[in-house]
Write a protein that holds these residues in place. Structure first.
Motif, PDB file in Angstrom:
ATOM      1  N   ILE A 518      42.059  53.384  -8.264  1.00 28.78           N
ATOM      2  CA  ILE A 518      43.340  53.216  -7.550  1.00 28.78           C
ATOM      3  C   ILE A 518      44.355  52.530  -8.451  1.00 28.78           C
ATOM      4  CG2 ILE A 518      44.472  51.986  -5.649  1.00 28.78           C
ATOM      5  CD1 ILE A 518      41.895  52.447  -4.009  1.00 28.78           C
ATOM      6  N   ILE A 519      43.945  51.484  -9.133  1.00 33.73           N
ATOM      7  CA  ILE A 519      44.854  50.730 -10.010  1.00 33.73           C
ATOM      8  C   ILE A 519      45.398  51.631 -11.105  1.00 33.73           C
ATOM      9  CG2 ILE A 519      44.959  48.855 -11.698  1.00 33.73           C
ATOM     10  CD1 ILE A 519      42.827  47.424  -9.897  1.00 33.73           C
ATOM     11  N   ILE A 520      44.507  52.407 -11.727  1.00 34.27           N
ATOM     12  CA  ILE A 520      44.943  53.311 -12.798  1.00 34.27           C
ATOM     13  C   ILE A 520      45.872  54.385 -12.246  1.00 34.27           C
ATOM     14  CG2 ILE A 520      44.139  55.070 -14.430  1.00 34.27           C
ATOM     15  CD1 ILE A 520      41.553  53.354 -14.713  1.00 34.27           C
ATOM     16  N   GLU A 521      45.504  54.961 -11.093  1.00 32.79           N
ATOM     17  CA  GLU A 521      46.318  56.021 -10.500  1.00 32.79           C
ATOM     18  C   GLU A 521      47.724  55.535 -10.169  1.00 32.79           C
ATOM     19  OE1 GLU A 521      44.081  57.306  -7.144  1.00 32.79           O
ATOM     20  OE2 GLU A 521      42.882  58.766  -8.284  1.00 32.79           O
ATOM     21  N   GLN A 522      47.839  54.342  -9.570  1.00 41.37           N
ATOM     22  CA  GLN A 522      49.158  53.823  -9.204  1.00 41.37           C
ATOM     23  C   GLN A 522      50.005  53.532 -10.446  1.00 41.37           C
ATOM     24  OE1 GLN A 522      50.258  53.933  -6.086  1.00 41.37           O
ATOM     25  NE2 GLN A 522      48.237  54.780  -5.605  1.00 41.37           N
ATOM     26  N   ASP A 683      62.236  50.867  -5.789  1.00 45.40           N
ATOM     27  CA  ASP A 683      61.549  50.925  -4.492  1.00 45.40           C
ATOM     28  C   ASP A 683      60.216  51.657  -4.631  1.00 45.40           C
ATOM     29  OD1 ASP A 683      63.594  49.569  -3.314  1.00 45.40           O
ATOM     30  OD2 ASP A 683      64.583  51.352  -2.488  1.00 45.40           O
ATOM     31  N   TYR A 684      60.229  52.766  -5.377  1.00 48.90           N
ATOM     32  CA  TYR A 684      58.997  53.541  -5.558  1.00 48.90           C
ATOM     33  C   TYR A 684      57.962  52.722  -6.345  1.00 48.90           C
ATOM     34  CZ  TYR A 684      55.804  57.283  -6.901  1.00 48.90           C
ATOM     35  OH  TYR A 684      54.685  58.054  -7.089  1.00 48.90           O
ATOM     36  N   ALA A 685      58.421  52.092  -7.434  1.00 50.55           N
ATOM     37  CA  ALA A 685      57.501  51.306  -8.273  1.00 50.55           C
ATOM     38  C   ALA A 685      56.911  50.140  -7.495  1.00 50.55           C
ATOM     39  CB  ALA A 685      58.236  50.801  -9.518  1.00 50.55           C
ATOM     40  N   LEU A 686      57.751  49.484  -6.672  1.00 48.71           N
ATOM     41  CA  LEU A 686      57.248  48.340  -5.908  1.00 48.71           C
ATOM     42  C   LEU A 686      56.228  48.778  -4.864  1.00 48.71           C
ATOM     43  CD1 LEU A 686      60.507  46.207  -5.443  1.00 48.71           C
ATOM     44  CD2 LEU A 686      58.564  45.756  -6.956  1.00 48.71           C
ATOM     45  N   SER A 687      56.417  49.973  -4.282  1.00 45.01           N
ATOM     46  CA  SER A 687      55.432  50.466  -3.311  1.00 45.01           C
ATOM     47  C   SER A 687      54.093  50.749  -3.996  1.00 45.01           C
ATOM     48  CB  SER A 687      55.950  51.727  -2.610  1.00 45.01           C
ATOM     49  OG  SER A 687      56.040  52.815  -3.524  1.00 45.01           O
ATOM     50  N   CYS A 688      54.163  51.297  -5.213  1.00 42.57           N
ATOM     51  CA  CYS A 688      52.933  51.529  -5.985  1.00 42.57           C
ATOM     52  C   CYS A 688      52.307  50.206  -6.408  1.00 42.57           C
ATOM     53  CB  CYS A 688      53.226  52.396  -7.209  1.00 42.57           C
ATOM     54  SG  CYS A 688      53.661  54.099  -6.819  1.00 42.57           S
ATOM     55  N   ASP A 689      53.161  49.265  -6.826  1.00 40.50           N
ATOM     56  CA  ASP A 689      52.654  47.955  -7.238  1.00 40.50           C
ATOM     57  C   ASP A 689      51.976  47.235  -6.079  1.00 40.50           C
ATOM     58  OD1 ASP A 689      53.425  48.190  -9.874  1.00 40.50           O
ATOM     59  OD2 ASP A 689      55.347  47.186  -9.583  1.00 40.50           O
ATOM     60  N   LYS A 690      52.511  47.456  -4.857  1.00 42.15           N
ATOM     61  CA  LYS A 690      51.894  46.837  -3.678  1.00 42.15           C
ATOM     62  C   LYS A 690      50.469  47.366  -3.496  1.00 42.15           C
ATOM     63  CE  LYS A 690      52.591  46.126   1.305  1.00 42.15           C
ATOM     64  NZ  LYS A 690      51.339  46.757   1.772  1.00 42.15           N
ATOM     65  N   LYS A 692      48.659  48.679  -5.811  1.00 40.69           N
ATOM     66  CA  LYS A 692      47.883  48.220  -6.964  1.00 40.69           C
ATOM     67  C   LYS A 692      47.458  46.770  -6.788  1.00 40.69           C
ATOM     68  CE  LYS A 692      49.807  47.815 -11.134  1.00 40.69           C
ATOM     69  NZ  LYS A 692      50.363  48.201 -12.462  1.00 40.69           N
ATOM     70  N   PHE A 693      48.377  45.927  -6.299  1.00 45.35           N
ATOM     71  CA  PHE A 693      48.067  44.515  -6.076  1.00 45.35           C
ATOM     72  C   PHE A 693      46.956  44.371  -5.029  1.00 45.35           C
ATOM     73  CE2 PHE A 693      48.709  40.642  -3.549  1.00 45.35           C
ATOM     74  CZ  PHE A 693      48.553  39.677  -4.535  1.00 45.35           C
ATOM     75  N   GLU A 694      47.049  45.154  -3.964  1.00 46.98           N
ATOM     76  CA  GLU A 694      46.022  45.094  -2.924  1.00 46.98           C
ATOM     77  C   GLU A 694      44.658  45.498  -3.486  1.00 46.98           C
ATOM     78  OE1 GLU A 694      47.707  47.664  -0.023  1.00 46.98           O
ATOM     79  OE2 GLU A 694      49.004  46.113   0.863  1.00 46.98           O
ATOM     80  N   ALA A 695      44.659  46.527  -4.341  1.00 47.02           N
ATOM     81  CA  ALA A 695      43.407  46.961  -4.976  1.00 47.02           C
ATOM     82  C   ALA A 695      42.868  45.881  -5.911  1.00 47.02           C
ATOM     83  CB  ALA A 695      43.628  48.264  -5.739  1.00 47.02           C
ATOM     84  N   GLN A 696      43.780  45.210  -6.626  1.00 45.40           N
ATOM     85  CA  GLN A 696      43.360  44.130  -7.528  1.00 45.40           C
ATOM     86  C   GLN A 696      42.739  42.975  -6.754  1.00 45.40           C
ATOM     87  OE1 GLN A 696      47.149  43.572  -9.464  1.00 45.40           O
ATOM     88  NE2 GLN A 696      46.543  44.738 -11.278  1.00 45.40           N
ATOM     89  N   GLU A 697      43.293  42.663  -5.587  1.00 47.65           N
ATOM     90  CA  GLU A 697      42.732  41.595  -4.759  1.00 47.65           C
ATOM     91  C   GLU A 697      41.351  41.981  -4.248  1.00 47.65           C
ATOM     92  OE1 GLU A 697      44.060  38.401  -4.147  1.00 47.65           O
ATOM     93  OE2 GLU A 697      45.141  39.158  -5.897  1.00 47.65           O
TER      94      GLU A 697
END
Length: 715
Positions: A518-522, A683-690, A692-697
């Protein structure tokens, strides 16, 4: 002050054997081909014959030199490369023999790679006290060993205590050992003994044994005569092994050693030492953070609440004391537990890690990896550069056992019908498993373990070996040689329990892999969106939308690890995937300051890496702060714009320092976009980062769960 060769005697200057009460030394090490240039007219070394003409281990001679110079009861503190404790060359083994035969090992301080700056060498300080002789300690020990091996009545003598403790150490009963000493049993009797089977296996696999059993003249002898020869040679071999181990055990079994263990992590090393090393122009060298660090009290050298106080106490005959605030940096070991007396090969390696205590749990079976009935251990072959070909048939694995080193068109293993467990011999410690029927070519930096019993799952063994190697602190400087691996004991439960444990960990590993995907994909989605929206056709200088502030390091005496002042970043060490983390270093005298949402760029090797700040911080000369001009850009657009032209950044690096300056950054040509387009991308990058952050947690939690399982089943 006397100038001269430290290996030479100077009677006219009172530099002669047994003339010094105290010796402090930091001798040279790793001097290539020094032996032919060594001109000694008034001294000689037993160790010299163990060193080849192109050898570099001059430090081993200084070990012998210490024993020459010190008086009985004299004390020494000597700085040496950590390899002196465990390297398996003949000269290093002989140097350790010199230490064990002449000194009480009072304390050993293991120091990190940052202690001596740019050398990057892991070092130890040996704190030694020479035996109080005469009578000569080794002569007394030889008498004890002779008495034990000849089965002399040792009642009331120290010999009885030595034997009792030695048998406890190797796990052999007195009756079994007496049977061995009597030589009444045929050599084959020892084949199935838990301890003496090693002697049997070494003997029957020896060249002499296998040559003899095929000689025509030998085959003409009667079976009784053949057995007599085998018995005689077996006991000669086995007695020689036991004699050597008993000798050194007798020297060390009453000694306790204080171990000082410096932390591995750079910031923790700086706290421990009280200083750091700087390459900053005009401030090169040591930068004091806190004088003395944890090593000593700069205002009171007699203060016992320091590492120096602990070492000083170790030399005294007073009761030992502890310093609670330093308890993460030291422990005490019995010297007998720092040497491995369990095997047939005894290289006197001195281990500074705490003794591994085997679990006393019903159902666990102990397997020693040297047991050839259950395991095959091997090492690969050296690969020459010309042998590596782009489309070779077989993947090469070296110290990094997870990534192919290259490809080759030959094999050094022919049977791949069973899985193989690979470990890196002299790199960062890592263990991997190769499935059956997958060919590979191990180099001489890669070890291979194969299991010859169905009672052990390869996956379970790989997990267990990883944990054991971590416990042994195998690393680039502490090689995981085949001999050291062979000496490991792995505790294994029933096959059903193994399957359960492996199943639990594999389930966690699958979840970990899913989150990593997921992290890589985002991350890839954001890069693709940026390329789709902006491309690289319409470019303009970065100076159109941002300003640049180059970092400047404050004075070294303003640094601290206590949270005083402003957080300080010297380089990219605290960079995350997008946002910078805390460095753990603060300064009370910030000079160049980055504001919230500035983009930080690494401007010294490695050049071009970027992160966004979440808080105000001070930046050193390794970083530049790039700040958007109000209304011209968003920080997210800016950082992805810079990342999209990383190739151009590398093209602007300087020749001398591999660096980029302010003008180079400002002249970078990045995509042109309206603020509306930038906001849409943000906006798009922040949605992906969100996501990614959730996956990192979730990944952090999964890694914690995995560690808990490893702790539960293997530690």
């Amino acid at each position: 002050m006397i100038f001269g060769d430290g290996l030479e005697n100077y009677p006219d200057k009172e530099i002669t054997p047994k003339s010094f009460d105290i010796l402090v030394a930091n001798p040279p090490y790793s001097v290539k081909a020094f032996k032919p240039h060594l001109k000694l007219s008034n001294n000689q070394f037993d160790l010299l014959e163990k060193i080849s003409n192109d050898g570099s281990e001059i430090e081993t001679l200084f070990v012998e030199r210490i024993s020459q110079l010190l008086k009985p009861n004299g004390v020494a503190a000597v700085v040496l490369p950590s390899s002196i404790l465990n390297k398996e060359n003949e000269s290093f083994i002989t140097a350790r023999e010199s230490l064990l035969k002449n000194f009480n090992m009072i304390a050993i301080a293991t120091l990190g790679s940052k202690t001596f700056g740019a050398t990057g060498t892991n070092t130890v300080i040996l704190f030694l006290q020479k035996f109080n002789e005469p009578p000569k300690r080794t002569d007394m020990v030889l008498d004890s060993v002779e008495a034990i091996l000849s089965r002399t009545d040792t009642t009331g003598w120290e010999d009885a205590s030595i034997l009792r403790e030695y048998l406890k150490k190797i796990g052999v009963t007195k009756d079994t050992y007496n049977t061995f000493l009597s030589k009444n049993e045929d050599y084959a009797f020892w084949k199935d003994d838990n301890y003496f089977c090693q002697h049997y296996n070494e003997f029957v696999n020896s060249t002499d044994y296998n040559k003899k059993r095929t000689q025509k003249t030998f085959l003409n002898l009667s079976e009784v005569e053949q057995k007599q020869w085998f018995n005689q040679k077996f006991y000669e071999y086995a007695f020689s092994v036991e004699q050597e181990k008993l000798f050194y055990y007798s020297l060390v079994y009453k000694q306790d050693t204080l171990i000082i263990s410096a932390p591995d992590e750079n910031k923790e090393q700086e706290k421990f030492l009280g200083y750091k090393w700087s390459n900053r122009k005009g401030q090169e060298g040591i930068q004091i953070i806190k004088a003395g660090g944890c090593l000593y009290n700069a205002s009171d050298r007699g203060d016992n609440n320091s590492i120096a106080g602990l070492v000083r106490n170790a030399f005294s005959k007073e009761d030992t004391f502890d310093v609670e605030e330093l308890d993460t940096y030291y422990y005490r070991l019995r010297l007998q537990d720092m040497l491995d007396f369990s095997g047939t090969s005894f290289n006197k390696s001195i281990k500074t890690t705490p003794t591994r205590v085997l679990k006393d749990i019903p159902g666990l079976k102990n397997y020693k990896l040297s047991d050839k009935n259950f395991f095959d251990l091997s090492i690969g072959n050296r690969v020459l550069s010309g042998e590596v070909v782009e489309n070779g048939s077989t993947p090469i694995y070296s110290a990094n056992v997870f990534e192919e080193f290259g490809r080759i068109n030959k094999q050094n293993i022919t049977d791949f019908s069973m899985p193989s467990i690979l470990w890196g011999i002299d790199g960062d410690w890592m263990v991997n498993i190769m499935p059956a029927n997958k060919p590979f070519y191990p180099t001489d930096h890669c070890g291979v373990l194969r299991i010859k019993t169905d009672d052990i799952l390869p996956k379970y063994m790989a997990l267990a070996l990883q944990v054991e190697g971590e416990f042994e602190r195998f690393s680039r400087s502490n090689r995981a040689s085949t001999q050291r691996i062979a000496n490991l004991i792995i505790q294994v439960p029933s096959i059903g329990e193994q399957q359960k444990i492996v199943g639990e960990i594999e389930a966690i590993d699958k979840k970990i892999a899913d989150e990593q995907t997921i992290i890589i994909e985002q991350s890839e989605k954001v890069k693709s969106k940026f390329a789709e929206m902006f491309g690289l056709s319409n470019l303009a200088p970065l100076s159109r939308i941002a300003t640049v502030e180059m970092g400047q390091s404050p004075s070294g005496n303003s640094y601290n690890n206590d949270g005083n002042g402003m957080i300080f970043h010297q380089g990219k060490i605290a960079f995350g995937s997008l946002y910078i983390n805390d460095s753990g270093v603060w300064t009370t005298n910030p000079i160049k300051i980055a504001e919230v949402n500035d983009v930080l760029m690494s401007v010294r090797a490695p050049v071009g890496d970027t992160n966004i700040t979440l808080k105000q911080c001070c930046i050193g000369r390794g970083l530049a702060s790039i700040r958007v001009i109000n209304g011209k850009a968003t920080p997210t657009f800016l950082i992805y714009s810079i990342r999209s032209v990383e190739g151009d950044i590398l093209g602007k690096t300087g020749v001398s320092f591999d660096s980029i300056g302010k003008d180079g950054i400002l002249s970078l040509r990045i995509p042109v976009a309206s603020i509306e387009e930038q906001n849409q991308f943000t906006d798009y990058a922040l949605s992906c980062d969100k996501l990614k952050f959730e996956a990192q947690e979730r990944l952090k939690e999964l890694n914690r769960t995995r560690e808990e399982l490893i702790d539960k089943h293997f530690r």
